[in-house]
Design a protein around this motif. Structure first.
Motif, PDB file in Angstrom:
ATOM      1  N   TYR A   4       0.843  -1.178   0.000  1.00  8.65           N
ATOM      2  CA  TYR A   4       0.000   0.000   0.000  1.00  8.65           C
ATOM      3  C   TYR A   4       0.882   1.232   0.000  1.00  8.65           C
ATOM      4  O   TYR A   4       1.987   1.216   0.550  1.00  8.65           O
ATOM      5  CB  TYR A   4      -0.917   0.011   1.226  1.00  8.65           C
ATOM      6  N   ALA A   5       0.388   2.301  -0.624  1.00  6.01           N
ATOM      7  CA  ALA A   5       1.151   3.536  -0.676  1.00  6.01           C
ATOM      8  C   ALA A   5       0.202   4.712  -0.814  1.00  6.01           C
ATOM      9  O   ALA A   5      -0.957   4.560  -1.233  1.00  6.01           O
ATOM     10  CB  ALA A   5       2.124   3.512  -1.848  1.00  6.01           C
ATOM     11  N   TRP A   6       0.710   5.898  -0.440  1.00  5.73           N
ATOM     12  CA  TRP A   6      -0.067   7.128  -0.616  1.00  5.73           C
ATOM     13  C   TRP A   6       0.102   7.585  -2.048  1.00  5.73           C
ATOM     14  O   TRP A   6       1.198   7.699  -2.561  1.00  5.73           O
ATOM     15  CB  TRP A   6       0.426   8.211   0.341  1.00  5.73           C
ATOM     16  N   ILE A   7      -1.019   7.842  -2.724  1.00  6.76           N
ATOM     17  CA  ILE A   7      -1.013   8.251  -4.125  1.00  6.76           C
ATOM     18  C   ILE A   7      -1.685   9.612  -4.227  1.00  6.76           C
ATOM     19  O   ILE A   7      -2.741   9.839  -3.619  1.00  6.76           O
ATOM     20  CB  ILE A   7      -1.757   7.219  -4.998  1.00  6.76           C
ATOM     21  N   ASP A   8      -1.071  10.512  -5.036  1.00  2.00           N
ATOM     22  CA  ASP A   8      -1.638  11.844  -5.235  1.00  2.00           C
ATOM     23  C   ASP A   8      -2.831  11.720  -6.178  1.00  2.00           C
ATOM     24  O   ASP A   8      -2.692  11.308  -7.323  1.00  2.00           O
ATOM     25  CB  ASP A   8      -0.570  12.779  -5.820  1.00  2.00           C
ATOM     26  N   ALA A   9      -4.027  12.062  -5.691  1.00  2.00           N
ATOM     27  CA  ALA A   9      -5.244  11.948  -6.485  1.00  2.00           C
ATOM     28  C   ALA A   9      -5.579  13.250  -7.203  1.00  2.00           C
ATOM     29  O   ALA A   9      -6.592  13.345  -7.876  1.00  2.00           O
ATOM     30  CB  ALA A   9      -6.411  11.537  -5.595  1.00  2.00           C
ATOM     31  N   GLY A  10      -4.760  14.266  -7.075  1.00  2.00           N
ATOM     32  CA  GLY A  10      -5.026  15.557  -7.690  1.00  2.00           C
ATOM     33  C   GLY A  10      -5.757  16.458  -6.712  1.00  2.00           C
ATOM     34  O   GLY A  10      -6.296  16.017  -5.699  1.00  2.00           O
ATOM     35  N   ASN A  11      -5.792  17.773  -6.981  1.00  2.00           N
ATOM     36  CA  ASN A  11      -6.457  18.758  -6.119  1.00  2.00           C
ATOM     37  C   ASN A  11      -5.910  18.723  -4.697  1.00  2.00           C
ATOM     38  O   ASN A  11      -6.631  18.994  -3.731  1.00  2.00           O
ATOM     39  CB  ASN A  11      -7.972  18.532  -6.076  1.00  2.00           C
ATOM     40  N   GLY A  12      -4.654  18.310  -4.539  1.00  2.00           N
ATOM     41  CA  GLY A  12      -4.048  18.288  -3.221  1.00  2.00           C
ATOM     42  C   GLY A  12      -4.473  17.117  -2.354  1.00  2.00           C
ATOM     43  O   GLY A  12      -4.109  17.031  -1.195  1.00  2.00           O
ATOM     44  N   ARG A  13      -5.276  16.211  -2.881  1.00  2.00           N
ATOM     45  CA  ARG A  13      -5.734  15.042  -2.111  1.00  2.00           C
ATOM     46  C   ARG A  13      -4.744  13.897  -2.271  1.00  2.00           C
ATOM     47  O   ARG A  13      -4.191  13.675  -3.336  1.00  2.00           O
ATOM     48  CB  ARG A  13      -7.094  14.572  -2.627  1.00  2.00           C
ATOM     49  N   LYS A  14      -4.573  13.145  -1.207  1.00  2.00           N
ATOM     50  CA  LYS A  14      -3.773  11.923  -1.267  1.00  2.00           C
ATOM     51  C   LYS A  14      -4.632  10.791  -0.734  1.00  2.00           C
ATOM     52  O   LYS A  14      -5.364  10.956   0.233  1.00  2.00           O
ATOM     53  CB  LYS A  14      -2.517  12.065  -0.432  1.00  2.00           C
ATOM     54  N   VAL A  15      -4.554   9.625  -1.404  1.00  2.00           N
ATOM     55  CA  VAL A  15      -5.329   8.455  -1.000  1.00  2.00           C
ATOM     56  C   VAL A  15      -4.383   7.278  -0.769  1.00  2.00           C
ATOM     57  O   VAL A  15      -3.349   7.160  -1.414  1.00  2.00           O
ATOM     58  CB  VAL A  15      -6.404   8.083  -2.050  1.00  2.00           C
ATOM     59  N   TYR A  16      -4.744   6.442   0.176  1.00  2.00           N
ATOM     60  CA  TYR A  16      -3.956   5.257   0.516  1.00  2.00           C
ATOM     61  C   TYR A  16      -4.522   4.092  -0.278  1.00  2.00           C
ATOM     62  O   TYR A  16      -5.643   3.648  -0.044  1.00  2.00           O
ATOM     63  CB  TYR A  16      -4.055   4.996   2.024  1.00  2.00           C
ATOM     64  N   ARG A  17      -3.799   3.579  -1.243  1.00  2.00           N
ATOM     65  CA  ARG A  17      -4.298   2.544  -2.142  1.00  2.00           C
ATOM     66  C   ARG A  17      -3.339   1.357  -2.206  1.00  2.00           C
ATOM     67  O   ARG A  17      -2.144   1.468  -1.954  1.00  2.00           O
ATOM     68  CB  ARG A  17      -4.456   3.089  -3.565  1.00  2.00           C
ATOM     69  N   LYS A  18      -3.911   0.249  -2.608  1.00  2.00           N
ATOM     70  CA  LYS A  18      -3.146  -0.978  -2.816  1.00  2.00           C
ATOM     71  C   LYS A  18      -2.394  -0.855  -4.138  1.00  2.00           C
ATOM     72  O   LYS A  18      -2.961  -0.433  -5.146  1.00  2.00           O
ATOM     73  CB  LYS A  18      -4.125  -2.144  -2.856  1.00  2.00           C
TER      74      LYS A  18
END
Length: 112
Positions: A4-18
């Motif tokens: 799992y890693a933190w991914i930049d989703a755009g608009n300053g958001r980061k999501v924790y995804r597999k």
């Protein structure tokens, strides 16, 4: 193993995804799969000779009028018989009628 890693989703958001770390089964190159005519040394069940060419082996089978059979699991599937819905419905109706009429199964063995 999954990572799992933190991914930049755009608009300053980061999501924790597999993250998929599995090795792909195919190459990423856009090329067709090639089936070669060569194979490891195989002894023919028909004439006992050793063959390294699929075409030559199959040619001897054709000349002898023999059918080559593989191990395809689809070949072993049997068709299931379709249930007789009308008969099932009638049996259930009869059992319910017997039960509602007071008839019960006696588990004791019959004395003769």
């Amino acid at each position: 193993m999954s990572e799992y890693a933190w991914i930049d989703a755009g608009n300053g958001r980061k999501v924790y995804r597999k993250i998929d770390t599995s090795v792909p089964k195919r190459s990423r190159l856009a090329a067709p799969m090639i089936n070669s005519d060569t194979m490891s040394e195989t002894q023919s069940m028909l004439d006992g000779k050793i063959y390294t060419s699929k075409a030559k082996l199959r040619q001897t089978y054709r000349e002898a009028g023999v059918t080559e059979v593989g191990d395809d699991p689809q070949r072993f599937k049997r068709e299931r018989p379709t249930p007789d819905r009308k008969k099932i419905r009638e049996t259930i109706r009869k059992a319910a009628s017997d039960f509602n009429g007071g008839r019960r199964f006696d588990p004791r063995p019959v004395q003769t």
